[in-house]
Design a protein around this motif. Sequence first.
Motif, short mmCIF file in Angstrom:
data_model
loop_
_atom_site.label_atom_id
_atom_site.label_comp_id
_atom_site.label_asym_id
_atom_site.label_seq_id
_atom_site.Cartn_x
_atom_site.Cartn_y
_atom_site.Cartn_z
N GLY A 56 0.91 -1.16 0.19
CA GLY A 56 0.03 -0.10 -0.03
C GLY A 56 0.88 1.33 0.15
N ALA A 57 1.86 1.31 -0.78
CA ALA A 57 2.89 2.25 -0.65
C ALA A 57 2.52 3.41 -1.63
CB ALA A 57 4.45 1.83 -1.06
N SER A 58 1.65 3.46 -2.31
CA SER A 58 1.20 4.49 -3.48
C SER A 58 0.74 5.80 -2.68
CB SER A 58 0.23 3.85 -4.30
OG SER A 58 -1.00 3.64 -3.74
N VAL A 61 11.03 -1.78 -0.93
CA VAL A 61 10.44 -2.23 -2.03
C VAL A 61 9.03 -1.80 -1.94
CG1 VAL A 61 9.83 -4.33 -3.36
CG2 VAL A 61 11.93 -4.30 -2.03
N LEU A 62 8.56 -1.09 -2.68
CA LEU A 62 7.30 -0.46 -2.74
C LEU A 62 6.33 -1.24 -3.71
CD1 LEU A 62 8.54 3.12 -3.76
CD2 LEU A 62 8.77 2.29 -1.51
N ARG A 73 2.11 5.59 -9.53
CA ARG A 73 2.74 5.93 -8.06
C ARG A 73 3.94 5.81 -7.40
NH1 ARG A 73 -1.70 8.71 -4.79
NH2 ARG A 73 -3.14 9.62 -6.24
N ILE A 74 3.96 4.49 -7.42
CA ILE A 74 5.16 3.94 -6.72
C ILE A 74 6.40 4.01 -7.41
CG2 ILE A 74 3.82 2.04 -5.17
CD1 ILE A 74 4.33 -0.02 -7.25
N ASN A 93 2.92 -4.69 6.41
CA ASN A 93 1.49 -4.83 5.95
C ASN A 93 0.67 -3.74 6.13
OD1 ASN A 93 1.54 -7.73 5.03
ND2 ASN A 93 2.27 -8.21 7.16
N ASN A 94 0.49 -2.87 5.13
CA ASN A 94 -0.33 -1.57 5.36
C ASN A 94 -1.26 -1.35 4.49
OD1 ASN A 94 -0.46 1.44 5.62
ND2 ASN A 94 -0.01 1.58 3.57
#
Length: 258
Positions: free
Chosen positions: A17-19, A38-39, A46-47, A89-90
């Motif tokens: 959920g790194a965006s 690591v995105l 976005r990433i 874990n987002n």
Amino acid sequence: MATAVPPAASRIAVVTGASSGIGAATARRLAEAGYRVVLTARRKDRIEALAEEITAAGHQATAYPLDVTDRAAVDEFATAFKTVGVLVNNAGGALGADPVATGDPDQWRTMYETNVLGTLHLTQALLPKLDASGDGTVVIVSSTAGHATDEGGAGYVAAKHGAHVLAETLRLEIVGRPVRVIEIAPGMVRTEEFALTRFGGDTAKAEKVYQGVPDPLTADDVADTITWAVTRPPHVNIDLLIVRPRAQASNTKVHREA
């Protein structure tokens, strides 16, 4: 006191959920702390932009488009690593705020698949890699919604309770192995997308969530908390950390200025 640079064997940190929001802020913070981040997220553009930003700042980042609800894709992703030091874990989110009587089962299903099964997929796939690092950390970003109940939006509350129980049970099951399990449970966080997504793009409803609240948490506040917990000495496990703005005493009691 400066944050210690993580050892080489555990220097890779995967953030789901790194965006945007908490995930993007956490990736930046972990990169600054010395991790090769690591995105992952579904939004490739976005990433990739975030990876470029982090790299331009002199840190290490790689973008990997991934849907955490796709188990086959998650398993393929995991083959890219021999070891992983940190898994955040987002990926998650809320949809709707309807009472149980009229809640949309499709929204409930989507929230469960992302918040709980997505976390399960990544954790199962990367746990051997975390073990192999000799000093692994699983972070589960839950919510204060996973520790209390309130009226409306029970689907999200149920999903976050599931994420909390997953963290609590995993910690019991892997005790003695070189992997910590940390749960970070944020309260009211104002990000660019969370409330807007929850209310289907209704800006007025989204703004009302934060109306009158002095200084709700920011994504960076939560990212700072996550990074602090992750960078404690290996023998120190922050089992559960609930973080709220000062104006929020509980899920249902919030100070709002006129």
